[in-house]
Design a protein around this motif. Structure first.
Motif, PDB file in Angstrom:
ATOM      1  N   GLU A  14       0.751  -1.315  -0.081  1.00 55.69           N
ATOM      2  CA  GLU A  14       0.112   0.219   0.035  1.00 55.69           C
ATOM      3  C   GLU A  14       0.823   1.130  -0.021  1.00 55.69           C
ATOM      4  O   GLU A  14       0.731   2.137  -0.608  1.00 55.69           O
ATOM      5  N   SER A  15       2.264   1.221   0.768  1.00 58.24           N
ATOM      6  CA  SER A  15       2.835   2.343   0.911  1.00 58.24           C
ATOM      7  C   SER A  15       3.454   2.788  -0.395  1.00 58.24           C
ATOM      8  O   SER A  15       3.566   3.771  -1.049  1.00 58.24           O
ATOM      9  N   LEU A  16       3.998   1.332  -1.266  1.00 58.96           N
ATOM     10  CA  LEU A  16       4.387   1.653  -2.518  1.00 58.96           C
ATOM     11  C   LEU A  16       3.284   2.180  -3.544  1.00 58.96           C
ATOM     12  O   LEU A  16       3.671   3.090  -4.555  1.00 58.96           O
ATOM     13  N   LEU A  17       2.149   1.734  -3.553  1.00 63.12           N
ATOM     14  CA  LEU A  17       1.118   2.253  -4.197  1.00 63.12           C
ATOM     15  C   LEU A  17       0.810   3.680  -3.996  1.00 63.12           C
ATOM     16  O   LEU A  17       0.730   4.589  -5.115  1.00 63.12           O
ATOM     17  N   LYS A  72       1.087   6.747  -6.502  1.00 65.39           N
ATOM     18  CA  LYS A  72       0.005   7.786  -7.041  1.00 65.39           C
ATOM     19  C   LYS A  72       0.486   9.145  -6.631  1.00 65.39           C
ATOM     20  O   LYS A  72       0.149  10.174  -7.510  1.00 65.39           O
ATOM     21  N   GLY A  73       1.237   9.344  -5.589  1.00 64.33           N
ATOM     22  CA  GLY A  73       1.764  10.644  -5.292  1.00 64.33           C
ATOM     23  C   GLY A  73       2.734  11.094  -6.367  1.00 64.33           C
ATOM     24  O   GLY A  73       2.779  12.440  -6.623  1.00 64.33           O
ATOM     25  N   GLY A  74       3.627  10.226  -7.018  1.00 61.59           N
ATOM     26  CA  GLY A  74       4.467  10.663  -8.070  1.00 61.59           C
ATOM     27  C   GLY A  74       3.434  11.239  -9.447  1.00 61.59           C
ATOM     28  O   GLY A  74       3.635  12.041  -9.989  1.00 61.59           O
ATOM     29  N   SER A  75       2.480  10.411  -9.547  1.00 64.42           N
ATOM     30  CA  SER A  75       1.489  10.490 -10.734  1.00 64.42           C
ATOM     31  C   SER A  75       0.824  11.550 -10.640  1.00 64.42           C
ATOM     32  O   SER A  75       0.409  12.310 -11.603  1.00 64.42           O
TER      33      SER A  75
END
Length: 229
Positions: free
Chosen positions: A215-218, A222-225
């Motif tokens: 979830e953290s990687l996800l 998302k934050g980067g996109s």
């Protein structure tokens, strides 16, 4: 590594009786050298195999590194398309390949150490063969003189043979010490392999931690996109 022990045994055993018990000491000495050369050829082959195994492990690690990176890119693509479940599955695959790559890293270090030990021992044994060749020539010359000038020189030749035996015994102890160290490294490597277990409380918490990491990687993806370009 058993080859090194066989070589050390060859060095120790054949010299002890070659002068005082052999019917033809010169023939026995030359057979000793031939046996040593054959054994060293086998050791050289094992060194080459150890290096090849190291290269194979390095190749496997790279494959898993590449796979982990590929699945991570797929997770980013899934996030961009709004498919979070697909992104989670991709991240799970990425983590699995990453863990396998880390496991291969440790095996590579162990294999590199083993190959280096074998190369070192091969070099020492090769040098010992050269020394033995020279000393055997001396023994052969002494034996020939003993046959012509009498028993006194024959006793001298046997004494020289015993000195050579003690020198080779020291070499044997060194090789056996290296064999023990290598065996301990192999046992540590084998003990490090994980065993499949039941769905225990620890397993459940590990699953929770893995899900949390996914979830953290996800969220990072998302934050980067969502960052403005």
């Amino acid at each position: 590594m058993a080859l090194l022990e066989r070589v050390s045994t060859l060095l120790r055993a054949n010299v002890n009786d070659m002068i005082d018990k052999a019917e033809n000491p010169e023939k026995t000495l030359r057979q000793l050298l031939l046996d040593m050369e054959n054994q060293l050829l086998q050791v050289k082959t094992q060194v080459a195999i150890a290096i090849a195994d190291q290269h194979l492990l390095e190749k496997k690690k790279k494959e898993h590194d590449d796979a982990a990176e590929s699945w991570h890119r797929k997770a980013e693509l899934a996030v961009a398309k709004g498919q979070d479940d697909l992104a989670r599955a991709a991240l799970d695959r990425s983590l699995s390949h990453q863990q396998l790559a880390e496991g291969f890293s440790q095996q590579i270090e162990d294999q590199r150490s083993e190959a280096e030990i074998m190369r070192t021992n091969y070099g020492k044994l090769q040098q010992k063969l050269k020394e033995t060749e020279a000393r055997c020539e001396i023994l052969i010359a002494q034996n020939r003189r003993a046959r012509t000038v009498g028993k006194a020189n024959a006793v001298h030749a046997m004494s020289t043979g015993n000195n050579l035996s003690r020198s080779m015994q020291k070499m044997r102890m060194k090789v056996l010490g290296d064999e023990a160290s290598n065996s301990a490294s192999r046992l540590l490597l084998e003990d490090g392999h994980p065993n499949a277990g039941t769905d225990s409380l620890d397993d459940r918490f590990r699953k929770l931690e893995r899900d949390d990491k996914i979830e953290s990687l996800l969220n990072e993806i998302k934050g980067g996109s969502n960052k403005p370009s």
